[in-house]
Motif scaffolding. Structure first.
Motif, PDB file in Angstrom:
ATOM      1  N   ALA A 269       0.271   3.871  -2.952  1.00  0.00           N
ATOM      2  CA  ALA A 269      -0.199   5.191  -2.512  1.00  0.00           C
ATOM      3  C   ALA A 269       0.381   6.310  -3.359  1.00  0.00           C
ATOM      4  CB  ALA A 269       0.163   5.408  -1.047  1.00  0.00           C
ATOM      5  N   SER A 270       1.521   6.056  -4.003  1.00  0.00           N
ATOM      6  CA  SER A 270       2.124   7.078  -4.854  1.00  0.00           C
ATOM      7  C   SER A 270       1.212   7.467  -6.011  1.00  0.00           C
ATOM      8  CB  SER A 270       3.464   6.576  -5.387  1.00  0.00           C
ATOM      9  OG  SER A 270       4.055   7.501  -6.253  1.00  0.00           O
ATOM     10  N   LEU A 271       0.309   6.565  -6.406  1.00  0.00           N
ATOM     11  CA  LEU A 271      -0.585   6.853  -7.524  1.00  0.00           C
ATOM     12  C   LEU A 271      -1.653   7.883  -7.161  1.00  0.00           C
ATOM     13  CD1 LEU A 271      -1.192   3.270  -8.955  1.00  0.00           C
ATOM     14  CD2 LEU A 271       0.318   5.030  -9.853  1.00  0.00           C
ATOM     15  N   ILE A 272      -2.024   7.962  -5.891  1.00  0.00           N
ATOM     16  CA  ILE A 272      -3.115   8.857  -5.499  1.00  0.00           C
ATOM     17  C   ILE A 272      -2.609  10.187  -4.956  1.00  0.00           C
ATOM     18  CG2 ILE A 272      -4.632   6.910  -5.019  1.00  0.00           C
ATOM     19  CD1 ILE A 272      -4.109   7.296  -2.060  1.00  0.00           C
ATOM     20  N   LEU A 273      -1.308  10.299  -4.751  1.00  0.00           N
ATOM     21  CA  LEU A 273      -0.761  11.572  -4.293  1.00  0.00           C
ATOM     22  C   LEU A 273      -0.726  12.564  -5.448  1.00  0.00           C
ATOM     23  CD1 LEU A 273       2.269  10.353  -2.138  1.00  0.00           C
ATOM     24  CD2 LEU A 273       0.100  11.258  -1.307  1.00  0.00           C
ATOM     25  N   PRO A 274      -1.054  13.837  -5.206  1.00  0.00           N
ATOM     26  CA  PRO A 274      -0.958  14.838  -6.275  1.00  0.00           C
ATOM     27  C   PRO A 274       0.459  14.921  -6.823  1.00  0.00           C
ATOM     28  CG  PRO A 274      -2.164  15.706  -4.378  1.00  0.00           C
ATOM     29  CD  PRO A 274      -1.570  14.401  -3.950  1.00  0.00           C
ATOM     30  N   SER A 275       0.588  14.872  -8.125  1.00  0.00           N
ATOM     31  CA  SER A 275       1.908  14.817  -8.756  1.00  0.00           C
ATOM     32  C   SER A 275       2.763  16.024  -8.408  1.00  0.00           C
ATOM     33  CB  SER A 275       1.747  14.703 -10.275  1.00  0.00           C
ATOM     34  OG  SER A 275       1.108  13.502 -10.627  1.00  0.00           O
TER      35      SER A 275
ATOM     36  N   TYR B 288       0.817  -1.211   0.000  1.00  0.00           N
ATOM     37  CA  TYR B 288       0.000   0.000   0.000  1.00  0.00           C
ATOM     38  C   TYR B 288       0.851   1.262   0.000  1.00  0.00           C
ATOM     39  CZ  TYR B 288      -4.126  -2.879   0.787  1.00  0.00           C
ATOM     40  OH  TYR B 288      -5.131  -3.794   0.633  1.00  0.00           O
TER      41      TYR B 288
ATOM     42  N   TRP C  16       6.170   7.347 -10.257  1.00  0.00           N
ATOM     43  CA  TRP C  16       4.993   7.275 -11.120  1.00  0.00           C
ATOM     44  C   TRP C  16       4.928   5.956 -11.885  1.00  0.00           C
ATOM     45  CZ3 TRP C  16       0.365   8.620 -11.580  1.00  0.00           C
ATOM     46  CH2 TRP C  16      -0.303   8.786 -12.789  1.00  0.00           C
TER      47      TRP C  16
END
Length: 300
Positions: free
Chosen positions: A111-117, A107, A168
């Motif tokens: 979780a890196s996918l849902i953090l604002p870029s 997880y 990413w």
């Protein structure tokens, strides 16, 4: 007797056609406008057909340093792709066995996918600023001339920029490997070991050829995601701009179709990578079927 198409079929066909037009219409528009003549403008109707703006692009007329940005994106994309494939494959193999903290690690990666870029990009930039401050403080404290006179920053294309892109691409690569290994039949590996194959021989000659098409998918994700990335690159690549960042910056300063030519080149490279990946997958599948057919003939 054949029945005619229902009204709902034509209605859904129109919806799908409009969706495809909405999806690819902007790209088609950019490509068409990039092939205008020397007197072409930024909007329709087009004025002539030529390669004039592509010539200006490579000559650096109106878009300086585009060659450097292109090479930066290609180099970064290649390194990101290799690391994404290797790390994702190793992680997929590791997660085939249960270990303590497995869920937390999974997880954390996803979780890196849902953090604002942009937040990720800013966070990486701040981390490297702290590194720079500490390195310079050490250089001043111990009077290290190499640091005091030569050190500028640890931030760069292959340091902070590479890390930003991996945040990413790695989650996608890891999810693909999880999907593959969750349905992988381990009896192939057991058969190889029963025949005396070592762990490395089982991996190289049994497992790797079977999952090769999926690894091509990881390659495709790794390169294309890195190639098009802007937000995570914006604060983390340092002084070396990538092609998408250069393209974004030029949208406010370039007022000729040369910017459309740059967009066409960028899109063309993306589609080339996709078609190459599909060709490799088809080649692997045909080769596997041919070898399977030859093996069957040998048993007859």
């Amino acid at each position: 007797m054949s029945e005619g198409r229902s009204r709902s079929f034509y209605l859904l066909s129109i919806v799908v056609a409009l969706y495809v037009l909405f999806l690819y219409g902007p790209t088609i528009t950019i490509v068409v406008l990039s092939f205008q003549g020397p007197n072409g403008g930024m909007t329709f109707p087009i004025n002539g057909v030529s390669l004039h703006w592509f010539h200006n692009l490579w000559a650096g007329i109106g878009v300086p340093y585009v060659g450097d940005a292109l090479l930066n994106s290609l180099k970064l994309g290649a390194v990101v792709t290799v690391l994404t494939v290797v790390i994702s494959l190793m992680a997929g193999l590791a997660f085939r066995r249960s270990f303590r903290g497995q869920s937390v690690l999974f997880y954390t990666v996803v979780a890196s996918l849902i953090l604002p870029s942009i937040v990720v990009s800013l966070g990486i930039a701040l981390e490297f600023q702290i590194i720079d401050q500490n390195v310079k403080a050490i250089g001043d404290a111990y009077e290290i001339d190499a640091i005091q006179s030569g050190y500028q920053t640890a931030m760069g294309l292959m340091t902070s920029g590479l890390g930003a892109h991996l945040t990413w691409t790695l989650p996608f690569g890891l999810l693909i490997m999880f999907a593959i290994f969750n349905r992988f039949n381990s009896s192939y590996e057991e058969a190889a070991r029963d025949l005396g194959a070592s762990s490395w021989q089982t991996f190289a000659h049994v497992l790797l050829p079977i999952i090769a098409p999926s690894l091509v998918g990881v390659v495709l994700f790794g390169f294309t995601l890195s190639w098009d990335e802007i937000a995570r690159s914006s604060q983390a690549v340092g002084a070396d701009n990538t092609l998408p960042i250069t393209l974004q910056g030029l949208t406010t300063s370039v007022t000729t179709p040369v910017i459309y030519a740059l967009g066409t080149v960028t899109t063309g490279i993306s589609f080339t990578v996709i078609l190459l990946a599909l060709a490799i997958v088809i080649f692997i599948q045909k080769r596997r079927l041919r070898h399977g057919s030859d093996a069957g003939k040998g048993l007859v």
